[in-house]
Design a protein around this motif. Structure first.
Motif, short mmCIF file in Angstrom:
data_model
loop_
_atom_site.label_atom_id
_atom_site.label_comp_id
_atom_site.label_asym_id
_atom_site.label_seq_id
_atom_site.Cartn_x
_atom_site.Cartn_y
_atom_site.Cartn_z
N LYS A 232 0.84 -1.21 0.00
CA LYS A 232 0.00 0.00 0.00
C LYS A 232 0.87 1.26 0.00
CE LYS A 232 -1.99 -1.28 3.82
NZ LYS A 232 -1.26 -2.55 3.92
N SER A 233 1.84 1.28 0.91
CA SER A 233 2.70 2.47 0.99
C SER A 233 3.54 2.60 -0.27
CB SER A 233 3.59 2.38 2.23
OG SER A 233 2.78 2.30 3.38
N SER A 234 3.96 1.49 -0.82
CA SER A 234 4.72 1.53 -2.07
C SER A 234 3.84 2.12 -3.17
CB SER A 234 5.15 0.12 -2.48
OG SER A 234 5.87 -0.50 -1.44
N ALA A 245 5.86 7.68 2.22
CA ALA A 245 5.57 6.73 3.30
C ALA A 245 6.71 5.74 3.44
CB ALA A 245 4.27 5.98 2.98
N ILE A 246 6.92 5.29 4.65
CA ILE A 246 7.97 4.31 4.91
C ILE A 246 7.55 2.95 4.37
CG2 ILE A 246 9.30 3.11 6.70
CD1 ILE A 246 8.75 5.57 8.50
N VAL A 247 8.48 2.31 3.65
CA VAL A 247 8.24 0.98 3.10
C VAL A 247 9.28 0.03 3.68
CG1 VAL A 247 8.38 -0.43 1.00
CG2 VAL A 247 7.25 1.81 0.93
N THR A 253 4.17 -1.95 9.01
CA THR A 253 5.07 -0.79 8.96
C THR A 253 4.29 0.50 9.15
OG1 THR A 253 6.53 -1.94 7.43
CG2 THR A 253 6.74 0.46 7.54
N THR A 254 3.21 0.65 8.40
CA THR A 254 2.42 1.89 8.48
C THR A 254 1.46 1.77 9.65
OG1 THR A 254 2.52 2.06 6.10
CG2 THR A 254 0.93 3.47 7.22
N ARG A 255 1.51 2.77 10.52
CA ARG A 255 0.61 2.74 11.67
C ARG A 255 -0.28 3.96 11.68
NH1 ARG A 255 3.39 -0.15 16.45
NH2 ARG A 255 3.91 -2.07 15.38
N ILE A 272 -5.00 8.57 0.84
CA ILE A 272 -4.69 8.23 2.23
C ILE A 272 -4.15 6.80 2.26
CG2 ILE A 272 -5.67 7.84 4.52
CD1 ILE A 272 -7.74 9.92 3.95
N ASP A 273 -2.93 6.66 2.74
CA ASP A 273 -2.35 5.33 2.93
C ASP A 273 -2.63 4.94 4.38
OD1 ASP A 273 -0.79 3.01 2.96
OD2 ASP A 273 1.06 4.14 3.39
N THR A 274 -3.02 3.69 4.59
CA THR A 274 -3.46 3.30 5.93
C THR A 274 -2.68 2.12 6.45
OG1 THR A 274 -5.08 1.81 4.96
CG2 THR A 274 -5.82 4.05 5.41
MG LIG Z 1 2.43 0.73 4.69
#
Ligand SMILES: [Mg+2]
Ligand SMILES: Nc1nc2c(ncn2[C@@H]2O[C@H](COP(=O)(O)OP(=O)(O)OP(=O)(O)O)[C@@H](O)[C@H]2O)c(=O)[nH]1
Length: 443
Positions: A232-234, A245-247, A253-255, A272-274
């Motif tokens: 998702k973040s990628s 976003a951190i991958v 990873t994503t909080r 919005i990345d979740t």
């Molecule tokens: Mg993520």
């Protein structure tokens, strides 16, 4: 209208250093003030002429300037307007403005030039809003629609409806007030009802199209959803073309929520990345997952990401079930090492997301077309159209209940007034103040 007798001045260009700046003066004394400023008699100069001059203070040259003259009514405000083009230093520009004020001009309020243009009938309210929108436009679709409204597209689309309504209302008024005029057609409920239904339909279409257009210009709230580690973040990063976003290869990873805005040929997505959704015992991650679910509630578009390199898991199936009634696009990520899946396949890590962006463009094709064509342009205009819709519904109910025609005219007049207010012709002063206060000074 008293306020309009004074002559106003302001810096019309940005509050920054540039090659040139423009000081705009409008009002009866504009030409006189400019004449005194540059020690040249401009009183005989015609409109649309430019005069070179020197601004002096205490026999010292302040600047060399070009003075453009626009004579009433052929000017932006409809009054005599002078634009002084000077060198673009902040100090010089402010100095010349203060010299104008010293000669009797008053500092313009925000948007006052455009307000005068409106009050002098140079433009209607929706056009004035167009000026503001054009100044603030950040992309082509926004600029185009602002230019449309600047050119009077809003009054154009409302005109047939307004004219129809005006005609029927006045006919009913004549029928009621002058029953002895038998050369005027006596309107009946049976004749008006189908018309009212058609008007309601027109108004609802206007509202519907405008909402879609405004939405696409202002941004579609889009949530990227999926179980942990699917990419998702990628995907967010690939769409934004930046490492926002951190991958990592660690699940969870994503909080917190990560946001970004992306434009695809005029479609704006508020992304919005979740946090990846799954059963978790980690307190922080749980809060993140709750936030994901809240974002899902509010989202207009959901991108469900599935790891295409694996078979679907139970969690994937749950997410697909959870989003099945949402406006959604399902994508299979990691197609660089993929098991084949039917559907939209991407590789976020390689920036290969065109299949997704094409699907989004296709989904919003109609809205995108609306956004760059003639529609109502903002919440104020849509709000008034909704009032008109309500009044028209009341009119229809009154007609269907077989009430007197003079009761029907009240509703029809209310609808008419609301529509007129869109272009400001039935204007309220306090409303004007609010709209014009949003303008930049000197515009
Ligand atoms: Mg993520
Ligand atoms: N091969 C391949 N790996 C990918 C792709 N996209 C993401 N990955 C890898 O998958 C792992 C997880 O990526 P993220 O983008 O952090 O996944 P996420 O869905 O945001 O994960 P959480 O935030 O933990 O929910 C990383 O190791 C990425 O390098 C892809 O298109 N192909």
């Amino acid at each position: 209208m008293n306020m309009m007798n004074d002559t106003i001045a302001a810096i019309a260009t940005a509050n920054a250093t540039g090659a040139v700046s423009i000081i705009r003066i409008s009002g009866e004394e504009a030409i006189l003030i400019a004449s005194e400023l540059i020690n040249k008699d401009l009183s005989k100069k015609e409109g649309y002429t430019i005069t070179f001059g020197t601004v002096q203070e205490d026999n010292e040259v302040v600047d060399e300037v070009l003075v453009s003259i626009f004579r009433a009514p052929k000017s932006y405000t409809g009054e005599d307007v002078v634009e002084i083009g000077c060198h673009g230093g902040l100090f010089i520009t402010r100095k010349i403005l203060s010299l104008c004020l010293g000669k009797g001009a008053r500092l313009a309020r925000r948007g006052e030039f455009t307000e005068r243009a409106f009050l002098n009938g140079k433009m209607d309210l929706s056009q004035a809003e167009g000026v503001n929108d054009l100044i603030n436009a950040t992309d082509e679709v926004n600029a185009k629609s602002a230019m449309h409204s600047l050119k009077g597209s809003v009054s154009k689309i409302l005109k047939p409806l307004e004219e129809d309504l005006t005609q029927i209302i006045s006919n009913i008024e004549v029928n009621i007030d002058y029953p002895e005029y038998d050369d005027v057609h006596q309107l009946t409920e049976d004749e008006i009802l189908p018309k009212a239904k058609a008007w309601l339909n027109d108004i609802q279409k206007l509202i519907d199209e405008a909402k879609k257009a405004v939405n696409i210009r202002e941004g579609i709230d889009t949530v990227i959803l999926g179980r942990p580690n699917v990419g998702k973040s990628s995907l967010l990063n690939a769409l934004l073309e930046e490492d926002k976003a951190i991958v990592t290869d660690i699940a969870g990873t994503t909080r917190d929520i990560v946001e970004g805005t992306v434009r695809l040929d005029g479609i704006t997505l508020n992304l919005i990345d979740t946090a990846g959704i799954h059963e978790s015992n980690d307190i922080v991650e749980k809060i993140g997952i709750d936030k994901s679910l809240q974002a899902l509630e509010k989202a207009e578009l959901v991108i469900v990401v599935i790891d295409g390199s694996e078979a679907l898991t139970e969690e994937d199936h749950k997410l697909l079930e959870m989003t099945k009634n949402k406006n959604r696009i399902v994508v299979y990520n990691k197609n660089d090492k993929a098991i084949q899946h039917d559907g939209i396949s991407i590789s976020a890590i390689n920036g290969d997301v065109e299949a997704l962006t094409n699907a989004i463009k296709e989904k919003y094709e109609k809205e995108l077309y609306l956004a760059s064509s003639d529609t109502l342009n903002n919440e104020r205009q849509i709000g008034l159209a909704i009032q008109a819709e309500q009044s028209m519904k009341n009119a229809i109910r009154t007609l269907e209940d077989g009430m007197e025609l003079d009761l029907v005219t009240i509703d029809l007049e209310n609808a008419w007034t609301s529509l007129k207010e869109i272009t400001g012709k039935a204007g309220k002063e306090d409303l004007l103040d609010e709209i014009f206060s949003r303008f930049c000074l000197g515009k």
